[in-house]
Design an enzyme around this catalytic site. Structure first.
Site, PDB file in Angstrom:
ATOM      1  CG  ASP A 198      -3.296   2.515   5.281  1.00  0.00           C
ATOM      2  OD1 ASP A 198      -4.465   2.229   4.941  1.00  0.00           O
ATOM      3  OD2 ASP A 198      -2.490   1.661   5.697  1.00  0.00           O
ATOM      4  CG  ASP A 209       1.500   3.129   4.753  1.00  0.00           C
ATOM      5  OD1 ASP A 209       0.430   2.673   5.161  1.00  0.00           O
ATOM      6  OD2 ASP A 209       2.425   2.412   4.310  1.00  0.00           O
ATOM      7  CG  ASP A 235      -0.183   0.212   2.534  1.00  0.00           C
ATOM      8  OD1 ASP A 235       1.069   0.309   2.524  1.00  0.00           O
ATOM      9  OD2 ASP A 235      -0.850   0.325   3.575  1.00  0.00           O
TER      10      ASP A 235
HETATM   11  P1  ATP Z   1       4.090  -2.558   3.046  1.00  0.00           P
HETATM   12  O1  ATP Z   1       5.033  -2.290   1.951  1.00  0.00           O
HETATM   13  O2  ATP Z   1       3.666  -3.986   3.092  1.00  0.00           O
HETATM   14  O3  ATP Z   1       2.925  -1.633   3.050  1.00  0.00           O
HETATM   15  P2  ATP Z   1       4.718  -1.237   5.473  1.00  0.00           P
HETATM   16  O4  ATP Z   1       5.866  -1.313   6.403  1.00  0.00           O
HETATM   17  O5  ATP Z   1       4.422   0.094   4.859  1.00  0.00           O
HETATM   18  O6  ATP Z   1       4.935  -2.345   4.388  1.00  0.00           O
HETATM   19  P3  ATP Z   1       2.059  -1.124   6.633  1.00  0.00           P
HETATM   20  O7  ATP Z   1       1.160  -2.250   7.018  1.00  0.00           O
HETATM   21  O8  ATP Z   1       1.568  -0.229   5.557  1.00  0.00           O
HETATM   22  O9  ATP Z   1       3.464  -1.790   6.270  1.00  0.00           O
HETATM   23  O10 ATP Z   1       2.318  -0.318   7.953  1.00  0.00           O
HETATM   24  C1  ATP Z   1       3.167   0.809   8.019  1.00  0.00           C
HETATM   25  C2  ATP Z   1       3.341   1.222   9.451  1.00  0.00           C
HETATM   26  O11 ATP Z   1       2.108   1.712   9.973  1.00  0.00           O
HETATM   27  C3  ATP Z   1       3.759   0.067  10.355  1.00  0.00           C
HETATM   28  O12 ATP Z   1       4.863   0.459  11.116  1.00  0.00           O
HETATM   29  C4  ATP Z   1       2.601  -0.186  11.261  1.00  0.00           C
HETATM   30  O13 ATP Z   1       3.031  -0.427  12.574  1.00  0.00           O
HETATM   31  C5  ATP Z   1       1.801   1.089  11.183  1.00  0.00           C
HETATM   32  N1  ATP Z   1       0.385   0.735  11.200  1.00  0.00           N
HETATM   33  C6  ATP Z   1      -0.279   0.029  10.269  1.00  0.00           C
HETATM   34  N2  ATP Z   1      -1.584  -0.110  10.596  1.00  0.00           N
HETATM   35  C7  ATP Z   1      -1.748   0.543  11.760  1.00  0.00           C
HETATM   36  C8  ATP Z   1      -2.849   0.793  12.628  1.00  0.00           C
HETATM   37  N3  ATP Z   1      -4.061   0.323  12.353  1.00  0.00           N
HETATM   38  N4  ATP Z   1      -2.633   1.526  13.742  1.00  0.00           N
HETATM   39  C9  ATP Z   1      -1.425   2.002  14.011  1.00  0.00           C
HETATM   40  N5  ATP Z   1      -0.338   1.815  13.238  1.00  0.00           N
HETATM   41  C10 ATP Z   1      -0.492   1.094  12.141  1.00  0.00           C
HETATM   42 MN    MN Z   2       2.643   0.396   3.780  1.00  0.00          MN
HETATM   43 MN    MN Z   3      -0.460   0.774   5.563  1.00  0.00          MN
END
Ligand code: ATP
Ligand code: MN
Ligand code: MN
Length: 372
Positions: free
Chosen positions: A296, A207, A205
């Protein structure tokens, strides 16, 4: 130190992932990919403890600054339990681990991975479905289960959402988000967080963290952003929540919970294959001129921004380890909102990530070193 150099402990590594610099992708991808499968399998079985043990082993190997060639090089290193060492030994000696191969081909793992790969479906739901014999999207559709709105979108855009988001696509989404945010609140700041901030070349995703230098201006912003995105036809799905965070006299609330309480929106964007976006693979499944991308959006007051940024940059293991370090080594509780010192019974303020690391007595780790 004397003797055979191959026999000597080759690396020094600290036991908490937040004490180490962990670049992407690391020098031991064969080993870390295998341990990641075992961690994921444990997580999909609901065995958090076992999952975490494999994640810690994986994290340690990711941080090593050279390729491991023999088990002896790992002597004395933390985080590596007997089980992980057995798997590593298999991989180093045979190039494969039978346990990992069996896990990957097991019907349960395959079905659970497929079902949790649907946006809106967690481990509990997937487990229930699997117990009923559901192993594929086709079986889910004929099962007659009623799906909630998130799951319906998840099934609808399944192929797109399981195709990794590229750096170019993330940049295109950034342009869209910045345009919308600036049009609804001039002066607001948009920061790319998550894996892309850590320098990853692809992700599941994109963020974003959004704030405004004048505290209070950000209140209710998520609704304005969503309205604008919708009016421009950029949203395929969204689910938002308002901010429910309040500082309490007793400290940082539930420090063990990884869920924060910011105003936010979990969404699916419609990324069109146009001017700002020139990647070759810019079409969705079925040759559409657009594709679905998970995005997100999180809105933070400026006073909590440094904590929010640290919390939303990840990796998940890095976050967990930082919080574990805070509690166990400093008697502090850290969340994406605040840092509370239990001994001094007060909140410690910070306006940058560097200050948070300093409060915690940790050496600063830059975002690209947080790929534990
Ligand atoms: P990817 O490439 O798979 O997206 P990512 O490290 O960006 O890898 P994410 O699941 O998007 O993974 O999460 C990014 C960060 O946001 C993580 O550190 C996670 O702890 C935090 N995070 C994700 N969801 C939540 C939530 N619902 N509440 C608080 N923090 C969150
Ligand atoms: Mn992510
Ligand atoms: Mn995310």
């Amino acid at each position: 130190q004397q003797g055979d150099p191959v026999e000597a402990p080759a690396f020094l590594a600290a036991s908490y992932a937040c004490q180490r610099n962990t670049p992407q992708p690391g020098h031991n991808t064969l080993l870390t990919a295998a341990l990641s499968v075992l961690a994921e399998s444990a997580e999909l079985n609901g065995d958090e403890g076992r999952g975490l043990a494999f994640r810690r082993s994986e994290g340690l190997l990711r941080s090593l600054d050279r390729r491991v060639q023999g088990l002896a090089e790992l002597r004395g290193l933390p985080c590596l339990g007997d089980h992980s060492r057995r798997v590593i030994q298999d991989l180093l000696e045979n190039g494969v681990s039978s346990e990992v191969e069996e896990t990957k081909s097991s019907p349960r793992y395959k079905a659970m991975k497929l079902l949790t790969g649907i946006f809106g479906v967690g481990v509990k739901t997937a487990k229930r479905w699997f117990t009923e014999g559901i192993c594929s999207l086709a079986q889910l559709e004929t099962s007659g289960h009623s799906l909630n709105a998130a799951q319906q979108a998840g099934v609808c855009y399944y192929t797109d959402l399981n195709q990794p988001v590229s750096r170019e696509e993330a940049d295109a989404v950034s342009v869209m988000v910045e345009g919308v945010v600036h049009s609804v609140l001039p002066g607001a700041r948009v920061t790319l967080a998550g894996g892309f901030r850590r320098g990853k070349m692809s992700g599941h995703d994109v963020d974003f963290l959004i704030t405004h230098p004048d505290e209070g201006k950000e209140e209710g912003l998520i609704h304005k952003i969503i309205a604008c995105l919708e009016s421009r036809g950029l949203l395929l799905y969204q689910q938002n929540t308002r901010n429910t965070y309040r500082e309490s006299a007793k400290g940082a609330g539930r420090p063990s919970s990884s869920m924060d309480r910011f105003e936010r929106c979990f969404s699916i964007f419609k990324l069109t294959n146009d001017s700002s976006y020139t990647a070759d693979n810019g079409t969705g499944s079925g040759g559409r001129p657009w594709r679905a991308v998970r995005v997100d959006l999180v809105v933070s007051p400026i006073s909590q921004f440094a904590f929010a940024l640290l919390g939303w940059t990840g990796s998940k293991l890095f976050e967990r380890e930082t919080r574990r370090w805070a509690v166990r080594e400093r008697s502090m509780s850290l969340s994406s909102h605040a840092l509370y010192d239990r001994n001094q019974e007060r909140y410690l303020r910070a306006s940058s990530e560097e200050e948070i690391f300093a409060h915690l007595g940790l050496e600063y780790v830059s975002p690209t070193g947080r790929n534990a």
